[in-house]
Motif scaffolding. Structure first.
Motif, mmCIF file in Angstrom:
data_model
loop_
_atom_site.group_PDB
_atom_site.id
_atom_site.type_symbol
_atom_site.label_atom_id
_atom_site.label_comp_id
_atom_site.label_asym_id
_atom_site.label_seq_id
_atom_site.Cartn_x
_atom_site.Cartn_y
_atom_site.Cartn_z
ATOM 1 N N PRO A 1 0.755 -1.373 -0.041
ATOM 2 C CA PRO A 1 -0.177 -0.052 0.083
ATOM 3 C C PRO A 1 0.843 1.460 -0.156
ATOM 4 N N PRO A 2 0.598 2.137 -0.796
ATOM 5 C CA PRO A 2 1.400 3.567 -0.821
ATOM 6 C C PRO A 2 0.844 4.273 0.414
ATOM 7 N N VAL A 3 1.977 4.965 0.846
ATOM 8 C CA VAL A 3 1.970 5.896 2.095
ATOM 9 C C VAL A 3 1.109 7.030 1.423
ATOM 10 N N ALA A 4 0.139 7.481 1.989
ATOM 11 C CA ALA A 4 -0.533 8.668 1.712
ATOM 12 C C ALA A 4 0.176 10.138 2.174
ATOM 13 N N ALA A 5 0.134 11.108 1.325
ATOM 14 C CA ALA A 5 0.680 12.135 1.494
ATOM 15 C C ALA A 5 0.109 12.890 2.766
ATOM 16 N N GLY A 6 -1.011 12.709 3.086
ATOM 17 C CA GLY A 6 -2.102 13.168 3.963
ATOM 18 C C GLY A 6 -1.938 15.080 3.829
ATOM 19 N N SER A 7 -2.271 15.795 4.916
ATOM 20 C CA SER A 7 -2.390 17.114 4.775
ATOM 21 C C SER A 7 -1.310 17.878 5.449
ATOM 22 N N ALA A 8 -0.288 17.048 5.659
ATOM 23 C CA ALA A 8 0.905 17.764 6.367
ATOM 24 C C ALA A 8 1.634 18.581 5.390
ATOM 25 N N THR A 9 2.210 19.858 5.927
ATOM 26 C CA THR A 9 3.008 20.687 5.023
ATOM 27 C C THR A 9 4.401 19.787 4.823
ATOM 28 N N LEU A 10 4.803 19.362 3.897
ATOM 29 C CA LEU A 10 5.942 18.590 3.503
ATOM 30 C C LEU A 10 7.203 19.668 3.208
ATOM 31 N N GLU A 11 8.253 19.102 4.012
ATOM 32 C CA GLU A 11 9.547 19.615 3.591
ATOM 33 C C GLU A 11 10.616 18.683 3.268
ATOM 34 N N SER A 12 11.713 19.209 2.618
ATOM 35 C CA SER A 12 12.541 18.399 2.265
ATOM 36 C C SER A 12 13.202 17.364 3.222
ATOM 37 N N PRO A 13 13.461 16.239 3.126
ATOM 38 C CA PRO A 13 13.464 15.384 1.879
ATOM 39 C C PRO A 13 12.071 14.875 1.239
ATOM 40 N N TYR A 14 11.154 15.306 2.105
ATOM 41 C CA TYR A 14 9.595 14.704 1.762
ATOM 42 C C TYR A 14 9.096 15.570 0.746
ATOM 43 N N SER A 15 8.242 14.971 -0.222
ATOM 44 C CA SER A 15 7.537 15.589 -0.878
ATOM 45 C C SER A 15 6.097 14.531 -1.390
ATOM 46 N N SER A 16 5.615 14.694 -2.472
ATOM 47 C CA SER A 16 4.342 13.871 -2.724
ATOM 48 C C SER A 16 4.282 13.729 -4.446
ATOM 49 N N ILE A 17 3.820 12.662 -4.834
ATOM 50 C CA ILE A 17 3.531 12.586 -6.307
ATOM 51 C C ILE A 17 2.034 12.228 -6.367
ATOM 52 N N THR A 18 1.633 12.443 -7.717
ATOM 53 C CA THR A 18 0.236 12.086 -7.870
ATOM 54 C C THR A 18 0.257 10.908 -8.715
ATOM 55 N N ARG A 19 -0.514 9.714 -7.961
ATOM 56 C CA ARG A 19 -0.676 8.361 -8.594
ATOM 57 C C ARG A 19 -1.566 8.333 -9.651
ATOM 58 N N GLU A 20 -1.576 7.080 -10.522
ATOM 59 C CA GLU A 20 -2.501 7.319 -11.602
ATOM 60 C C GLU A 20 -3.795 7.454 -11.367
ATOM 61 N N ASP A 21 -4.385 6.836 -10.067
ATOM 62 C CA ASP A 21 -5.634 7.166 -9.538
ATOM 63 C C ASP A 21 -6.046 8.251 -8.823
ATOM 64 N N GLY A 22 -5.179 9.258 -9.035
ATOM 65 C CA GLY A 22 -5.357 10.898 -8.490
ATOM 66 C C GLY A 22 -5.070 10.903 -7.098
ATOM 67 N N THR A 23 -4.648 9.868 -6.408
ATOM 68 C CA THR A 23 -3.985 10.067 -4.992
ATOM 69 C C THR A 23 -2.844 10.429 -4.812
#
Length: 118
Positions: free
Chosen positions: A60-82
């Motif tokens: 299972p992919p780890v959901a990015a959630g609503s937290a403000t992400l700072e380097s080294p973290y970021s997020s991508i949009t998966r094919e399903d839009g999540t």
């Protein structure tokens, strides 16, 4: 008494409270909010997840959630839009066979899945 518009202006200008981060370090590795081990997949390239369908059910992919992400973290949009959390550009996953916090049954599966440690 302060006007309602003044109070609203102050509230809107105040920084939003950040949500809990989706992952944190525990015993030298990254774990999700439930304490489950987090992994990367060698087949993911260019900040894109290649783990979909049955793979994503097992990992299972780890959901990015609503937290403000700072380097080294970021997020991508998966094919399903999540939104999926990334670490140093690599998409993050948990493993369905890990049943308890601290389990690492997914480490080195097919020599392509790796516990995230730093």
């Amino acid at each position: 008494m302060k006007s309602l518009s003044f109070i609203l202006a102050v509230l809107l200008a105040a920084p939003a409270l950040a949500a809990d981060p989706p992952v944190h370090k525990s015993d030298g590795m990254l774990v999700d909010a439930k304490g489950m081990t987090v992994y990367t997949f060698d087949q993911d390239k260019g900040g894109k997840s290649t783990c979909t369908g049955q793979c994503a059910e097992n990992w299972p992919p780890v959901a990015a959630g609503s937290a403000t992400l700072e380097s080294p973290y970021s997020s991508i949009t998966r094919e399903d839009g999540t939104k999926q959390l990334t670490y140093k550009g690599k998409p993050l996953y948990t493993f369905s066979k890990d049943k308890s916090p601290g389990d690492k049954k997914g480490d080195k599966v097919k020599d392509m899945w790796h516990v995230v440690s730093d």
